[in-house]
Design a protein around this motif. Structure first.
Motif, mmCIF file in Angstrom:
data_model
loop_
_atom_site.group_PDB
_atom_site.id
_atom_site.type_symbol
_atom_site.label_atom_id
_atom_site.label_comp_id
_atom_site.label_asym_id
_atom_site.label_seq_id
_atom_site.Cartn_x
_atom_site.Cartn_y
_atom_site.Cartn_z
ATOM 1 N N ALA A 7 0.814 -1.216 0.000
ATOM 2 C CA ALA A 7 0.000 0.000 0.000
ATOM 3 C C ALA A 7 0.849 1.267 0.000
ATOM 4 O O ALA A 7 0.464 2.282 -0.579
ATOM 5 C CB ALA A 7 -0.932 -0.007 1.216
ATOM 6 N N THR A 8 2.021 1.223 0.673
ATOM 7 C CA THR A 8 2.765 2.470 0.880
ATOM 8 C C THR A 8 4.125 2.504 0.184
ATOM 9 O O THR A 8 4.757 3.556 0.120
ATOM 10 C CB THR A 8 3.033 2.707 2.393
ATOM 11 O OG1 THR A 8 3.919 1.662 2.842
ATOM 12 C CG2 THR A 8 1.762 2.677 3.222
ATOM 13 N N GLY A 9 4.608 1.331 -0.261
ATOM 14 C CA GLY A 9 5.911 1.302 -0.919
ATOM 15 C C GLY A 9 7.077 1.180 0.051
ATOM 16 O O GLY A 9 8.239 1.220 -0.362
ATOM 17 N N GLU A 10 6.800 1.080 1.349
ATOM 18 C CA GLU A 10 7.902 0.897 2.311
ATOM 19 C C GLU A 10 7.455 -0.025 3.432
ATOM 20 O O GLU A 10 6.253 -0.194 3.667
ATOM 21 C CB GLU A 10 8.358 2.247 2.888
ATOM 22 C CG GLU A 10 7.290 2.954 3.688
ATOM 23 C CD GLU A 10 7.689 4.333 4.182
ATOM 24 O OE1 GLU A 10 8.892 4.658 4.187
ATOM 25 O OE2 GLU A 10 6.784 5.085 4.566
ATOM 26 N N SER A 11 8.453 -0.616 4.119
ATOM 27 C CA SER A 11 8.077 -1.516 5.211
ATOM 28 C C SER A 11 7.616 -0.689 6.408
ATOM 29 O O SER A 11 7.943 0.502 6.528
ATOM 30 C CB SER A 11 9.269 -2.385 5.615
ATOM 31 O OG SER A 11 10.171 -1.624 6.385
ATOM 32 N N PHE A 12 6.865 -1.346 7.298
ATOM 33 C CA PHE A 12 6.373 -0.630 8.474
ATOM 34 C C PHE A 12 7.545 -0.156 9.331
ATOM 35 O O PHE A 12 7.531 0.941 9.871
ATOM 36 C CB PHE A 12 5.433 -1.534 9.284
ATOM 37 C CG PHE A 12 4.783 -0.830 10.443
ATOM 38 C CD1 PHE A 12 3.891 0.211 10.237
ATOM 39 C CD2 PHE A 12 5.076 -1.186 11.755
ATOM 40 C CE1 PHE A 12 3.293 0.874 11.305
ATOM 41 C CE2 PHE A 12 4.481 -0.535 12.828
ATOM 42 C CZ PHE A 12 3.591 0.496 12.601
ATOM 43 N N TRP A 13 8.608 -1.004 9.435
ATOM 44 C CA TRP A 13 9.784 -0.603 10.227
ATOM 45 C C TRP A 13 10.416 0.652 9.630
ATOM 46 O O TRP A 13 10.778 1.581 10.363
ATOM 47 C CB TRP A 13 10.826 -1.729 10.296
ATOM 48 C CG TRP A 13 10.350 -2.969 10.990
ATOM 49 C CD1 TRP A 13 10.264 -4.220 10.448
ATOM 50 C CD2 TRP A 13 9.917 -3.114 12.360
ATOM 51 N NE1 TRP A 13 9.796 -5.118 11.385
ATOM 52 C CE2 TRP A 13 9.578 -4.464 12.564
ATOM 53 C CE3 TRP A 13 9.766 -2.228 13.426
ATOM 54 C CZ2 TRP A 13 9.106 -4.970 13.782
ATOM 55 C CZ3 TRP A 13 9.297 -2.721 14.642
ATOM 56 C CH2 TRP A 13 8.974 -4.068 14.813
#
Ligand code: SAM
Length: 361
Positions: free
Chosen positions: A153-159
């Protein structure tokens, strides 16, 4: 809802519709709870020291008169959902009196400044970053690569998302720390797990909420909070509590025991196996007397009640979508533990919905 009754077809259809709609609109209850938390209603009632009428609440919250009835509607739902109880106050002879609201055990968990306050969990779990990603779930299912829903969804990991924004990182760590305080009660009942240890490393220990509680109960235990450098880099310890930055996938500082509280559920089996093997290496100096202490969910659909299992299965999807992690059943824990080379384990339920698993080399 039980659909096995022998009702008429229409009845079954109506009941099916109610069941479906109930699950569609579950989010309304969650978000109304978040609104009430943000307004600080639990604090206002707690400070007042006795049940509060709608008008008293509206005055304390400095609400515009047009919002009083809106507040009533929120309170009606949340009272139905078990967060408030209604009593009648100011009843004069022949009159009906007024409805007043007081807190229940779940809403008392929203009172700030108390060691049991879980408001940061409500804030973190219902933060837009955790909710918005769900709009991408169809796209996620149709992708041909392995990544979290959050990444899709965002293109990056949650970390990465957390680490680049200090306010969201502290919001996440506050949420973890608030939940950790519930651990104090569990610790009282499970003191024997930590007895006889001289040193402990709390791997993925965040800002040290859990370790501080253990250290308070066992002041002579040498404790290390081990977490990512960006989490512990600026924290200072005490004589028996120090903070060490590093990567648990590379190595873990040696100790008599490794604590993994709410860590392994963030990771898939392969990654969890690596963490467990590094933990085994970290306790190797203590020989057969070392141990790894895992605190995590252990799902048991057959003997646990439905509400508890439902919560654990919700958590499983949270872990899946945000980290590709998982909540495990007892047999999955057993496999992971033996695959990592440990010889035995003991498991028991603590603090309501989690279990403590002592793992021995
Ligand atoms: C779900 S939190 C649990 C925090 C804490 N144990 C608790 O129960 O409150 C997971 C923690 O693992 C840490 N973590 C993630 N990757 C890590 C790594 N590679 N090495 C060490 N810690 C890591 C995160 O920074 C976070 O504090």
């Amino acid at each position: 809802m039980d659909f096995n009754s022998n009702g008429s077809e229409e009845n079954e259809l109506y009941r099916a519709q109610i069941h479906l709609y109930k699950h569609v609109y579950n989010f309304v209850s969650s978000m109304a709870l978040k609104s009430v938390m943000e307004l600080g209603i639990a604090d206002v009632i707690d400070n007042h020291g006795k049940p509060m009428t709608l008008n008293e609440l509206a005055t304390s919250l400095k609400l515009h008169p047009s919002k009083v009835n809106i507040l009533h509607r929120f309170l009606r739902l949340l009272t139905y959902n078990g967060f408030f109880v209604k009593t009648t106050v100011n009843a004069k002879e022949g009159g009906e009196g007024e409805i007043a609201y007081s807190l229940t055990p779940p809403s008392k968990l929203l009172v700030s400044g108390k060691s049991t306050c879980l408001a940061p969990i409500v804030k973190g779990a219902l933060h837009p970053s955790s909710l918005d990603m769900w709009s991408a779930s169809k796209q996620w299912f149709n992708e041909d690569k392995e990544q979290t829903l959050f990444e899709s969804a965002t293109g990056e990991s949650f970390w990465d998302f957390l680490n680049k924004q200090s306010d969201t990182l502290s919001m996440f760590q506050d949420a973890m720390a608030s939940d950790s305080r519930m651990f104090e009660l569990a610790l009282q009942e499970n003191k024997h797990v930590f007895e006889g240890l001289e040193s402990l490393v709390d791997v993925g220990g965040g800002t040290g909420g859990v370790t501080k509680l253990i250290n308070k109960a066992f002041p002579h235990l040498k404790c290390t909070v081990f977490d990512q450098p960006q989490v512990v880099g600026n924290l200072t310890g005490t004589e028996n509590l120090n903070f060490v930055g590093g990567d648990m996938f590379k190595s873990i500082p040696p100790a008599d025991a490794v604590l993994l509280k709410w860590v392994l559920h963030d990771w898939n089996d392969e990654q969890s196996l690596k963490i467990l093997k590094n933990s085994k290496e970290a306790i190797s100096g203590k020989g057969k007397d070392g141990k790894v202490i895992i605190i995590d969910i252990s799902i048991d659909e057959t003997s646990d009640d439905r509400e508890l299992t439902g919560l654990q299965l919700d958590y499983d999807l949270v872990m899946l979508t945000m980290f590709l992690g998982k909540e495990r059943e007892k047999k999955e824990w057993e496999k992971l533990i033996y695959d990592a080379g440990f010889s035995s384990y003991k498991i028991r339920t603590i603090s309501g919905f989690k279990s403590i698993i002592e793992v021995f080399p």
